[in-house]
Scaffold this motif. Structure first.
Motif, mmCIF file in Angstrom:
data_model
loop_
_atom_site.group_PDB
_atom_site.id
_atom_site.type_symbol
_atom_site.label_atom_id
_atom_site.label_comp_id
_atom_site.label_asym_id
_atom_site.label_seq_id
_atom_site.Cartn_x
_atom_site.Cartn_y
_atom_site.Cartn_z
ATOM 1 N N ARG A 231 -97.706 145.221 8.432
ATOM 2 C CA ARG A 231 -99.009 144.470 8.918
ATOM 3 C C ARG A 231 -99.984 144.608 7.878
ATOM 4 O O ARG A 231 -100.071 145.361 6.771
ATOM 5 N N LEU A 232 -100.943 143.805 7.741
ATOM 6 C CA LEU A 232 -102.318 143.413 7.076
ATOM 7 C C LEU A 232 -103.506 144.111 7.695
ATOM 8 O O LEU A 232 -103.848 144.520 8.796
ATOM 9 N N ALA A 233 -104.126 144.877 6.480
ATOM 10 C CA ALA A 233 -105.091 145.488 6.988
ATOM 11 C C ALA A 233 -106.372 144.713 7.750
ATOM 12 O O ALA A 233 -107.087 145.427 8.389
ATOM 13 N N ALA A 234 -106.585 143.398 7.166
ATOM 14 C CA ALA A 234 -107.233 142.588 7.819
ATOM 15 C C ALA A 234 -107.052 142.298 9.293
ATOM 16 O O ALA A 234 -107.867 141.811 9.892
ATOM 17 N N LEU A 235 -105.709 142.368 9.642
ATOM 18 C CA LEU A 235 -105.296 142.019 11.045
ATOM 19 C C LEU A 235 -104.141 143.421 11.498
ATOM 20 O O LEU A 235 -103.255 142.896 11.682
ATOM 21 N N PRO A 236 -104.971 144.363 11.674
ATOM 22 C CA PRO A 236 -103.986 145.282 12.178
ATOM 23 C C PRO A 236 -103.529 145.502 13.348
ATOM 24 O O PRO A 236 -102.298 145.946 13.637
ATOM 25 N N ASP A 237 -103.802 144.478 14.318
ATOM 26 C CA ASP A 237 -103.076 144.327 15.510
ATOM 27 C C ASP A 237 -102.108 143.374 15.611
ATOM 28 O O ASP A 237 -101.318 143.377 16.610
ATOM 29 N N ALA A 238 -102.038 142.648 14.767
ATOM 30 C CA ALA A 238 -100.990 141.609 14.516
ATOM 31 C C ALA A 238 -99.764 142.239 13.884
ATOM 32 O O ALA A 238 -99.445 142.675 12.994
ATOM 33 N N PRO A 239 -98.721 142.071 14.632
ATOM 34 C CA PRO A 239 -97.451 142.553 14.235
ATOM 35 C C PRO A 239 -96.551 141.787 13.270
ATOM 36 O O PRO A 239 -96.881 140.738 13.161
ATOM 37 N N SER A 240 -96.083 142.203 12.503
ATOM 38 C CA SER A 240 -95.169 141.753 11.401
ATOM 39 C C SER A 240 -94.040 141.134 12.127
ATOM 40 O O SER A 240 -93.469 141.317 13.222
ATOM 41 N N ILE A 241 -93.760 139.829 11.317
ATOM 42 C CA ILE A 241 -92.322 139.107 11.913
ATOM 43 C C ILE A 241 -91.052 140.008 12.019
ATOM 44 O O ILE A 241 -90.322 140.181 12.992
ATOM 45 N N GLY A 242 -91.075 140.757 10.923
ATOM 46 C CA GLY A 242 -90.155 141.761 10.923
ATOM 47 C C GLY A 242 -89.858 142.986 12.092
ATOM 48 O O GLY A 242 -88.853 143.468 12.057
ATOM 49 N N GLU A 243 -90.958 142.927 12.548
ATOM 50 C CA GLU A 243 -90.887 143.988 14.009
ATOM 51 C C GLU A 243 -90.011 143.406 15.111
ATOM 52 O O GLU A 243 -89.455 143.921 15.704
ATOM 53 N N THR A 244 -90.028 142.170 15.018
ATOM 54 C CA THR A 244 -89.045 141.313 16.055
ATOM 55 C C THR A 244 -87.842 140.850 15.435
ATOM 56 O O THR A 244 -86.735 140.677 15.939
#
Length: 325
Positions: A231-244
């Motif tokens: 995840r990006l520090a600028a978008l902490p609530d946005a999951p990485s695609i790799g999580e799915t």
């Protein structure tokens, strides 16, 4: 007497030349202006990063450090120019990974050899990349996008900055990893692609954070997933695609290179001075506003990244079928 005088003059001249050569060899680097060649247009992420680094190095060195933009052919023009520059440390290349490790597999001729023509100096930054959508798209995350795309094979389109660009290839990676079909719509640049996704002409695009963060913050684009491995520090609530999608992830980077044959003592000094730049809190904060983060490392580590990434991207480019003459 004439012989002795002539011999004395000759000896004195030899000593003078020897001392001059010694002084030159011990000359403090840099003793004059240093140029950072950026093979992308002004205003992009690589340009912004180069300018932050240039200002800090100038402060350290007490010498002018200027950024020279030489865009063209997806970064090939400026990269080839830097490869042929004098190898004295006064002309350096600040490049995006796309030009350094992807272009050799896209273009019939790039004008440079990514490995043989350069001395890697140090990595500089990692870029945030995101899969974004128009807010009207009835999918709010990658899992929902996969389900939607599979219910309508080939019906959804995805915009990119052009054939063979990094965001095009990441889109191809996503399709292969999730077994979905998206219609690729190439644009002339990331900004044009992002604008049309905002306008609803195209529902999807992979974008760098610098080119999309303003639209994301204003709610004109929604983030379905982060391309990076984490995840990006600028978008902490946005999951990485790799999580799915386990195993999915790409972290684009920017690094500094010198022409091949640049003296090791100079590249090591620059490497160490860049480390000080990247340790600076204000540099970290400025890169964060671009959706990027500092990437500290050595020239040897950057060399290994280049070689391993070239192996990876060679396969991705081949699988995508992208080719540019």
């Amino acid at each position: 007497m004439a012989f002795h005088t002539k011999h004395l003059i000759s000896s004195s001249l030899a000593i003078l030349l020897s001392l001059t050569g010694l002084a030159h060899a011990q000359e403090k680097f840099p003793s004059r202006q240093v140029t950072l060649v950026v093979p992308q247009a002004a205003g992009g992420a690589n340009d912004a990063i180069a300018r932050v680094v240039a200002q800090k190095l100038s402060d350290q060195w007490g010498q002018s450090v200027v950024v020279e933009n030489r865009p063209g052919a997806g970064g090939n023009v400026g990269t080839a120019y830097a490869a042929k520059a004098k190898n004295d440390g006064y002309t350096l290349l600040v490049n995006a990974d796309s030009a350094q490790v992807i272009n050799p597999f896209l273009y019939a001729k790039t004008g440079f050899d990514s490995v043989k023509d350069f001395e890697p100096v140090a990595p500089l930054a990692k870029a945030g990349y995101v899969l974004v959508a128009n807010p009207s798209l009835p999918a709010n995350n990658v899992a929902e996008l996969i389900a939607l795309a599979k219910s309508k094979p080939g019906a959804l389109s995805i915009a990119s900055a052009g054939n063979g660009t990094l965001n095009h290839l990441i889109g191809e990676m996503l399709q292969k990893a999730t077994d979905i079909q998206l219609q690729h719509i190439p644009y002339k640049g990331a900004a044009a692609a992002a604008t049309d996704v905002v306008g609803g002409q195209v529902p999807l695009s992979v974008q760098s954070m610098p080119s999309s963060i303003a639209f994301i913050r204003s709610g004109k684009l929604k983030v379905l997933g982060v391309v990076n491995e984490k995840r990006l520090a600028a978008l902490p609530d946005a999951p990485s695609i790799g999580e799915t999608v386990p195993g999915f992830g790409a972290t684009p980077w920017y690094g500094m290179f010198a022409p091949a044959g640049t003296p090791k003592n100079i590249t090591l000094q620059i490497q160490n001075d860049i480390a000080k730049v990247l340790d600076s809190k204000d540099v970290q904060e400025r890169l964060a506003t671009l959706g990027c983060e500092t990437f500290k490392g050595t020239g040897d580590q950057l060399a290994q990244i280049v070689k391993s990434d070239m192996v990876r991207w060679a396969k991705i480019v081949k699988d995508s079928g992208a080719k540019i003459d």
